[in-house]
Design a protein around this motif. Structure first.
Motif, mmCIF file in Angstrom:
data_model
loop_
_atom_site.group_PDB
_atom_site.id
_atom_site.type_symbol
_atom_site.label_atom_id
_atom_site.label_comp_id
_atom_site.label_asym_id
_atom_site.label_seq_id
_atom_site.Cartn_x
_atom_site.Cartn_y
_atom_site.Cartn_z
ATOM 1 N N ILE A 1 26.235 8.608 -45.393
ATOM 2 C CA ILE A 1 25.004 7.828 -45.572
ATOM 3 C C ILE A 1 24.994 7.154 -46.929
ATOM 4 C CG2 ILE A 1 22.498 8.091 -45.864
ATOM 5 C CD1 ILE A 1 22.701 10.283 -43.660
ATOM 6 N N ALA B 1 20.450 7.979 -40.538
ATOM 7 C CA ALA B 1 19.907 8.525 -41.778
ATOM 8 C C ALA B 1 18.584 9.241 -41.531
ATOM 9 C CB ALA B 1 19.718 7.404 -42.802
ATOM 10 N N TYR C 1 17.396 8.708 -46.135
ATOM 11 C CA TYR C 1 17.700 10.124 -45.881
ATOM 12 C C TYR C 1 16.842 11.032 -46.756
ATOM 13 C CZ TYR C 1 20.555 14.408 -45.663
ATOM 14 O OH TYR C 1 20.989 15.698 -45.518
ATOM 15 N N HIS D 1 27.565 14.315 -43.894
ATOM 16 C CA HIS D 1 26.599 13.283 -43.520
ATOM 17 C C HIS D 1 26.030 12.590 -44.760
ATOM 18 C CE1 HIS D 1 25.902 15.533 -39.494
ATOM 19 N NE2 HIS D 1 26.801 14.580 -39.358
ATOM 20 N N SER E 1 17.833 5.222 -36.742
ATOM 21 C CA SER E 1 18.868 5.265 -37.777
ATOM 22 C C SER E 1 19.416 6.682 -37.941
ATOM 23 C CB SER E 1 18.287 4.781 -39.108
ATOM 24 O OG SER E 1 19.175 5.065 -40.169
ATOM 25 N N GLU F 1 22.170 4.180 -47.504
ATOM 26 C CA GLU F 1 20.931 4.583 -46.857
ATOM 27 C C GLU F 1 20.464 5.955 -47.358
ATOM 28 O OE1 GLU F 1 21.740 4.303 -42.621
ATOM 29 O OE2 GLU F 1 20.756 2.352 -42.604
ATOM 30 N N HIS G 1 26.942 3.994 -46.861
ATOM 31 C CA HIS G 1 26.228 2.917 -46.173
ATOM 32 C C HIS G 1 24.919 2.546 -46.866
ATOM 33 C CE1 HIS G 1 28.964 4.235 -42.927
ATOM 34 N NE2 HIS G 1 28.858 2.989 -42.510
#
Length: 784
Positions: free
Chosen positions: A394, A143, A403, A390, A141, A399, A397
């Protein structure tokens, strides 16, 4: 020559020639000529070297290794990984992402054992490369990957902060944080001032405005920052700790590993994981950068990831054996290499040669560099590894938990432990999303709505059945599925209920997200229309819609039916967006000039919607030259309006297969009555002449590596290139292009194959085939 070449060839195909973008020269002297270094590679290698030199020393300082180890790793990364790797333009060397891992290994096992671990990690990478499992690393992933890099970046920044303040870093992030107040109370102003100067130059250098900025930015910011700090320290006579490069005669090489077996194995796995993932994701990111190169720049094949893993493994074996740091693909240097115009792997290898020369001949100069400047440089790199872009992606999405857990795990526990935690959380989140399904039933205006939020699996079948049985027999029902997955058990349960409900006189409509229909009611199952072809200009002839004489209804009736379908099904969903566009006016970013052919649906093939494209259509997608006697200035007016008023940023000329205008150009004899159509098609005569020139030179156009099927297809391809030249002749277009505010693109759409091709203009005119995986793979893996 014009060539239409696919971009999705296998990695092994590219691996055989990726260091020769235009193919090796032929002839008896080719053995010597193919090693010639181009001017682009030479200039790119110097740019990369100027970045690599201070960063290699800074990373070695941050790990606690001998400073020569950074230079050894940089040289080996350029020469070995550059020659053997599968990503021609990726630059390898000591990476910031390995700083925390290497520093921990040196503290635990000493330098010689750390070198041995690097050799073993390289052997492991060679084994994985031979097993051809490189692409499986991309299944991790994003993440987790970005969380790992962010955690490493935090650890680097906190540790180097102590050196910036004039102190010594501790062995872990918690210890560094605990010692920070005492360090702040005992500042060393000389170290702090040099560090602040370095950071200020790093921050300000890329932001120098205007033409002077563009000229000055040719020199890399890290070199300017470290060189400026060094000069200031020497001129001011500051008492500072500086780079100390002992004699190469006393340089320590790898020794036999000493320590607990399980600890050594865990260390090898950690180095293999971090080096491998960072290098492979970096190779994918380099592919994305090279695919966006401007016309005229050299292009290389896509990376062979298994070969890249083998090259990285060989580099780590050599670097560890020679007493160097672990080697991995480095984003900063790779981006600089691509943007400097590197044409082949020669630039990467040549930068390694420059590092060797500097390590042997520039030692007195390197020993003038203050350690505080290198620490500030590495701290800035660590901060940049925590990317806000980033984090936003993330978060969108959903996630961010993966992370955050990965980042905190790496910071407080270690890289391997943090990644393991991230994987566990990612799996847990995926299972939770798969199992969490919300099903509701409600009646609105006599219509029963069964809403399913989440993935519909066998786990949700009992709740789905309960909700469906709340619907009375014969009632009108809408089943709304807001999810991306339905397994066979759920599909069968829903289909059985739908069949039974419609058999009892009920009406069922199954819709997806935002009410889009994904299944037709059973009463219209005889229709040849299908749910996924709502855009088609097709209307079924039903018995009640055909007159008694058997003749079809007039086409106006079909048009009215289409408009009625729009008002019923589409208008409710786009009304809000269209209302916004009505208030704000149109702001398209592109002018799309294409043929009037009814088979060419611009919104479909470009996945665009209202307000996205300013579309101009005519017979043959022709662009009359300025001043041409056409009796029709509509195309020139549209171009002027789009460029000067709407301020579009790009213009695309799109041709297509089976174009009737091109057939007419080929088949209409000279002379005859000058009808409006023939007068208009005179603007396509330059395309005919261009095609004749291609045929005279035997440089025929190419379509995905094959010759066109016939002369019509040949002319269709040539016409796109010719109309782009006509566009450049328009004053407004030429002015905006000179300002760098406008781009021109060529496109070809093969109707029968539903395949799009994009034109890249360089020494050869190449149309690249657009593939679904092309965008998915490159955009999903962007290296920090």
């Amino acid at each position: 020559m014009t060539a239409f070449v696919p971009t999705h060839a296998t990695d092994s195909t590219h691996a055989s020639h990726d260091h020769e973008p235009h193919g090796p020269p032929s002839g008896k002297n080719s053995r010597f000529r193919k090693f010639r270094i181009s001017g682009a590679d030479l200039s790119a290698s110097i740019a990369v070297f100027l970045i690599a030199l201070p960063l290699s020393l800074g990373i070695a300082l941050a790990t606690g290794a001998p400073l020569q180890a950074g230079l050894v790793a940089a040289a080996v990364g350029g020469l070995v990984a550059g020659r053997l790797g599968g990503s021609p333009l990726q630059v390898s060397g000591p990476a910031a992402g390995l700083t925390v891992v290497t520093a921990d290994l040196i503290q635990r096992y000493g330098w010689r054992t750390t070198c041995a671990i690097t050799v073993l990690a390289g052997c492991a990478q060679l084994g994985l490369g031979c097993l051809r499992v490189a692409r499986s690393a991309l299944a991790v992933s994003p993440a987790i990957v970005h969380g790992m890099l962010a955690g490493i970046g935090v650890a680097i920044a906190v540790a180097q902060l102590h050196i910036v303040l004039g102190g010594t870093p501790q062995s872990s992030v918690p210890d560094n944080l605990h010692a920070l107040p005492a360090q702040l109370a005992d500042l060393h102003l000389a170290d702090l001032s040099i560090s602040l100067l370095t950071l200020a130059v790093l921050l300000a250098w890329p932001r120098i405005p205007g033409r002077p900025g563009r000229v000055l930015r040719v020199v890399p910011a890290p070199l300017v920052a470290v060189a400026g700090a060094t000069v200031c320290a020497c001129v001011a006579g500051l008492s500072l700790s500086k780079v100390d490069l002992p004699s190469w005669r006393s340089h320590a090489l790898a020794g036999l590993p000493e320590g607990p077996v399980l600890g050594i194995v865990a260390a090898v796995l950690t180095v293999t994981l971090v080096c491998g993932v960072q290098s492979l994701l970096g190779a994918v990111a380099v592919d994305k950068l090279t695919s966006r190169r401007a016309a005229g720049q050299s292009r290389v094949g896509r990376s062979d990831l298994d070969r890249e893993l083998l090259g990285q493994g060989a580099a780590n074996v050599v670097s560890g054996a020679l007493g160097g740091l672990p080697v991995a693909g480095v984003a900063v240097r790779s981006v600089a290499n691509v943007r400097a115009g590197a044409a082949s792997r020669n630039s990467t290898m040549l930068h390694g040669v420059w590092v060797v020369v500097a390590a042997l001949l520039l030692v007195p100069v390197l020993e003038l560099i203050p350690l505080a400047a290198l620490a500030a440089l590495v701290m800035a790199v660590g901060i940049q590894m925590v990317s806000l872009n980033h984090i936003r992606t993330i978060t969108r999405h959903r996630e961010i938990l993966v992370y955050a857990i990965t980042t905190l795990g790496v910071v407080f526990l270690g890289v391997l432990e943090g990644v393991a935690l991230g994987v566990a959380v990612a799996v847990t989140v995926a299972l939770h999303r798969l199992a969490r399904t919300r099903i509701t039933h409600a009646e609105e205006d006599g219509v029963h709505h069964v809403r399913v939020r989440g993935q519909l699996t066998f786990l949700a079948v009992p709740r789905l059945s309960r909700a469906l049985h709340l619907v009375p027999q014969g009632a009108a029902t809408v089943v709304e599925l807001d999810g991306s997955f339905m397994d066979h058990a759920a599909y069968e349960a829903l289909q059985c209920w739908q069949d039974a409900h419609t058999a009892q006189g009920g009406r069922v409509e199954v819709t997806g997200r935002a009410g889009t229909r994904i299944a037709e009611p059973a009463s219209t199952s005889h229709s040849c229309c299908r749910p996924w072809t709502a855009w088609r200009n097709h209307h079924c002839d039903r018995p009640e819609e055909t007159p008694g004489d058997g003749r079809p209804r007039p086409s106006g009736h079909q048009l009215a039916r289409g408009i009625s379908a729009f008002q019923r099904n589409t208008a409710p969903h786009v009304r809000g967006e269209l209302a916004r566009l009505a208030r704000e006016g149109q702001r398209p970013s592109q002018l799309f000039l294409t043929c009037a052919d009814s088979r060419l649906v611009t919104s479909m093939i470009t996945s665009s919607g209202p307000g996205d494209l300013f579309v101009v259509r005519n017979v043959g997608n022709l662009v009359p030259l300025p001043g041409a006697e056409s009796g029709d200035d509509s195309v020139a007016a549209a171009i002027e309006y789009a460029v000067d008023v709407l301020k579009v940023r790009s213009i695309t000329v799109c041709g297509h297969s089976g174009c009737g205008a091109m057939q007419a150009l080929l088949n209409t004899p000279p002379g005859g009555a000058q009808t409006p159509l023939r007068r208009w098609l005179r603007h396509g005569m330059p395309s005919l002449e261009r095609m004749a020139a291609y045929e005279a030179d035997k440089t025929w156009a190419r379509l995905a590596g094959r010759a066109p099927a016939d002369a019509v297809e040949q002319l269709c391809l040539t016409n796109v290139v010719q109309q782009l030249e006509h566009l450049r002749g328009h004053e407004a277009v030429a002015r905006r292009m000179a300002e760098g505010a406008l781009e021109l693109h060529g496109m070809y759409f093969h109707v029968g194959e539903a395949q799009a091709y994009l034109l890249t203009e360089g020494q050869d005119e190449v149309f690249d085939q657009v593939t679904p995986a092309q965008e998915d793979e490159s955009s999903a893996r962007v290296q920090v």
